[in-house]
Design a protein around this motif. Structure first.
Motif, mmCIF file in Angstrom:
data_model
loop_
_atom_site.group_PDB
_atom_site.id
_atom_site.type_symbol
_atom_site.label_atom_id
_atom_site.label_comp_id
_atom_site.label_asym_id
_atom_site.label_seq_id
_atom_site.Cartn_x
_atom_site.Cartn_y
_atom_site.Cartn_z
ATOM 1 N N SER A 1 31.178 6.719 -51.453
ATOM 2 C CA SER A 1 32.031 7.827 -51.062
ATOM 3 C C SER A 1 32.070 7.883 -49.545
ATOM 4 C CB SER A 1 31.512 9.148 -51.645
ATOM 5 O OG SER A 1 32.485 10.155 -51.482
ATOM 6 N N THR A 2 32.807 8.847 -49.022
ATOM 7 C CA THR A 2 32.883 9.040 -47.569
ATOM 8 C C THR A 2 32.546 10.491 -47.241
ATOM 9 O OG1 THR A 2 35.188 9.770 -47.430
ATOM 10 C CG2 THR A 2 34.802 7.383 -47.487
ATOM 11 N N THR A 3 32.392 10.773 -45.978
ATOM 12 C CA THR A 3 32.128 12.143 -45.539
ATOM 13 C C THR A 3 33.418 12.942 -45.344
ATOM 14 O OG1 THR A 3 31.982 11.341 -43.251
ATOM 15 C CG2 THR A 3 29.906 11.600 -44.475
ATOM 16 N N LEU A 4 34.573 12.346 -45.655
ATOM 17 C CA LEU A 4 35.836 13.083 -45.575
ATOM 18 C C LEU A 4 35.911 14.097 -46.732
ATOM 19 C CD1 LEU A 4 38.258 10.105 -44.841
ATOM 20 C CD2 LEU A 4 37.543 11.898 -43.240
ATOM 21 N N PRO A 5 36.512 15.252 -46.506
ATOM 22 C CA PRO A 5 36.568 16.286 -47.556
ATOM 23 C C PRO A 5 37.739 16.088 -48.522
ATOM 24 C CG PRO A 5 37.521 17.141 -45.557
ATOM 25 C CD PRO A 5 37.021 15.741 -45.234
ATOM 26 N N ASP A 6 38.014 14.836 -48.912
ATOM 27 C CA ASP A 6 39.180 14.566 -49.754
ATOM 28 C C ASP A 6 38.847 14.390 -51.240
ATOM 29 O OD1 ASP A 6 37.895 12.132 -49.638
ATOM 30 O OD2 ASP A 6 39.592 11.038 -48.785
ATOM 31 N N GLY A 7 37.563 14.457 -51.606
ATOM 32 C CA GLY A 7 37.178 14.347 -53.007
ATOM 33 C C GLY A 7 37.283 12.948 -53.590
ATOM 34 N N MET A 8 37.429 11.935 -52.757
ATOM 35 C CA MET A 8 37.563 10.561 -53.248
ATOM 36 C C MET A 8 36.196 9.917 -53.421
ATOM 37 S SD MET A 8 40.784 9.749 -53.627
ATOM 38 C CE MET A 8 40.732 7.974 -53.707
ATOM 39 N N TYR A 9 36.105 9.049 -54.441
ATOM 40 C CA TYR A 9 34.946 8.173 -54.557
ATOM 41 C C TYR A 9 35.428 6.821 -55.047
ATOM 42 C CZ TYR A 9 34.721 9.310 -59.573
ATOM 43 O OH TYR A 9 34.998 9.491 -60.899
ATOM 44 N N ARG B 1 36.288 1.579 -46.259
ATOM 45 C CA ARG B 1 36.813 2.071 -44.974
ATOM 46 C C ARG B 1 38.253 1.587 -44.773
ATOM 47 N NH1 ARG B 1 34.877 4.542 -40.814
ATOM 48 N NH2 ARG B 1 32.733 4.350 -41.525
ATOM 49 N N ARG B 2 38.497 0.322 -45.078
ATOM 50 C CA ARG B 2 39.851 -0.241 -44.929
ATOM 51 C C ARG B 2 40.826 0.476 -45.860
ATOM 52 N NH1 ARG B 2 40.596 -6.478 -45.838
ATOM 53 N NH2 ARG B 2 39.260 -6.475 -44.020
ATOM 54 N N TYR B 3 40.419 0.715 -47.102
ATOM 55 C CA TYR B 3 41.262 1.405 -48.067
ATOM 56 C C TYR B 3 41.610 2.812 -47.573
ATOM 57 C CZ TYR B 3 42.899 3.599 -52.340
ATOM 58 O OH TYR B 3 43.654 4.291 -53.259
ATOM 59 N N VAL B 4 40.606 3.552 -47.128
ATOM 60 C CA VAL B 4 40.827 4.924 -46.662
ATOM 61 C C VAL B 4 41.788 4.929 -45.475
ATOM 62 C CG1 VAL B 4 39.722 6.919 -45.571
ATOM 63 C CG2 VAL B 4 38.653 5.827 -47.547
ATOM 64 N N ASN B 5 41.576 4.033 -44.517
ATOM 65 C CA ASN B 5 42.450 3.989 -43.338
ATOM 66 C C ASN B 5 43.879 3.583 -43.697
ATOM 67 O OD1 ASN B 5 40.583 4.856 -41.438
ATOM 68 N ND2 ASN B 5 39.801 2.800 -41.119
ATOM 69 N N ARG B 6 44.028 2.703 -44.685
ATOM 70 C CA ARG B 6 45.357 2.240 -45.093
ATOM 71 C C ARG B 6 46.119 3.332 -45.847
ATOM 72 N NH1 ARG B 6 44.598 -1.787 -49.045
ATOM 73 N NH2 ARG B 6 43.319 -2.798 -47.490
ATOM 74 N N HIS B 7 45.406 4.109 -46.662
ATOM 75 C CA HIS B 7 46.064 5.103 -47.516
ATOM 76 C C HIS B 7 46.054 6.513 -46.940
ATOM 77 C CE1 HIS B 7 45.504 1.749 -50.272
ATOM 78 N NE2 HIS B 7 46.588 2.230 -50.849
ATOM 79 N N ASN B 8 45.391 6.709 -45.845
ATOM 80 C CA ASN B 8 45.300 8.022 -45.214
ATOM 81 C C ASN B 8 45.273 7.806 -43.705
ATOM 82 O OD1 ASN B 8 44.923 10.691 -44.709
ATOM 83 N ND2 ASN B 8 42.809 10.778 -45.427
ATOM 84 N N PRO B 9 46.432 7.489 -43.098
ATOM 85 C CA PRO B 9 46.469 7.109 -41.677
ATOM 86 C C PRO B 9 45.824 8.115 -40.723
ATOM 87 C CG PRO B 9 48.598 6.752 -42.711
ATOM 88 C CD PRO B 9 47.738 7.478 -43.714
ATOM 89 N N SER C 1 43.130 9.596 -41.129
ATOM 90 C CA SER C 1 41.675 9.414 -41.126
ATOM 91 C C SER C 1 41.237 8.421 -40.060
ATOM 92 C CB SER C 1 41.177 8.963 -42.500
ATOM 93 O OG SER C 1 41.611 7.650 -42.776
ATOM 94 N N GLU C 2 42.171 7.591 -39.566
ATOM 95 C CA GLU C 2 41.812 6.634 -38.516
ATOM 96 C C GLU C 2 41.348 7.343 -37.251
ATOM 97 O OE1 GLU C 2 43.862 2.874 -37.926
ATOM 98 O OE2 GLU C 2 45.262 3.545 -39.469
ATOM 99 N N VAL C 3 41.853 8.538 -37.008
ATOM 100 C CA VAL C 3 41.432 9.264 -35.814
ATOM 101 C C VAL C 3 40.189 10.097 -36.082
ATOM 102 C CG1 VAL C 3 43.718 9.320 -34.770
ATOM 103 C CG2 VAL C 3 43.025 11.176 -36.266
ATOM 104 N N GLU C 4 39.883 10.308 -37.358
ATOM 105 C CA GLU C 4 38.683 11.047 -37.724
ATOM 106 C C GLU C 4 37.488 10.104 -37.779
ATOM 107 O OE1 GLU C 4 38.732 13.891 -40.994
ATOM 108 O OE2 GLU C 4 40.882 13.519 -41.163
ATOM 109 N N VAL C 5 36.350 10.631 -37.406
ATOM 110 C CA VAL C 5 35.107 9.875 -37.554
ATOM 111 C C VAL C 5 34.563 10.194 -38.940
ATOM 112 C CG1 VAL C 5 32.765 9.582 -36.689
ATOM 113 C CG2 VAL C 5 34.648 9.943 -35.080
ATOM 114 N N PHE C 6 34.319 9.169 -39.734
ATOM 115 C CA PHE C 6 33.751 9.393 -41.054
ATOM 116 C C PHE C 6 32.796 8.261 -41.402
ATOM 117 C CE2 PHE C 6 37.506 6.844 -41.919
ATOM 118 C CZ PHE C 6 37.118 5.997 -42.961
ATOM 119 N N ASP C 7 31.842 8.595 -42.253
ATOM 120 C CA ASP C 7 30.881 7.618 -42.729
ATOM 121 C C ASP C 7 31.211 7.244 -44.156
ATOM 122 O OD1 ASP C 7 29.274 7.592 -40.400
ATOM 123 O OD2 ASP C 7 28.244 9.406 -41.054
ATOM 124 N N VAL C 8 30.850 6.020 -44.510
ATOM 125 C CA VAL C 8 30.906 5.550 -45.892
ATOM 126 C C VAL C 8 29.459 5.435 -46.337
ATOM 127 C CG1 VAL C 8 31.582 3.658 -47.426
ATOM 128 C CG2 VAL C 8 33.032 4.253 -45.468
#
Length: 86
Positions: free
Chosen positions: A49-57, A15-23, A25-32
């Motif tokens: 992974s997360t529920t964001l549609p960014d294809g990251m794992y 969660r910290r990584y996603v918020n740091r690298h994709n600012p 996403s901080e306003v989006e609600v997402f699950d890990v």
């Protein structure tokens, strides 16, 4: 480190990584969520992974000898269907 403690730490770091690298996403609600995990002796590994549609794992590995956790971030490049059998 126990499995639950490791998975909580891994989820938190993802969660910290996603918020740091994709600012944005901080306003989006997402699950890990945990896709897979394993504990062998004092070591842990998990794929998340997360529920964001960014294809990251993410792969988190805990080295119990050094008491260090490593986080690898990957982006899905392609999904190929391979037919096996008849």
């Amino acid at each position: 480190m126990g499995t639950d403690e490791f998975l909580n730490l891994a989820s938190s770091e993802v969660r910290r990584y996603v918020n740091r690298h994709n600012p944005e996403s901080e306003v989006e609600v997402f699950d890990v969520y945990v896709v897979w995990n394993c504990k062998t002796l004092q070591n842990n590994k998990a794929l998340l992974s997360t529920t964001l549609p960014d294809g990251m794992y993410f792969e988190c590995t805990y080295n119990g000898d050094k008491q260090e956790m490593y986080l690898d971030a990957y982006k899905k490049e392609k999904n190929v269907c391979i037919k096996v059998g008849d």
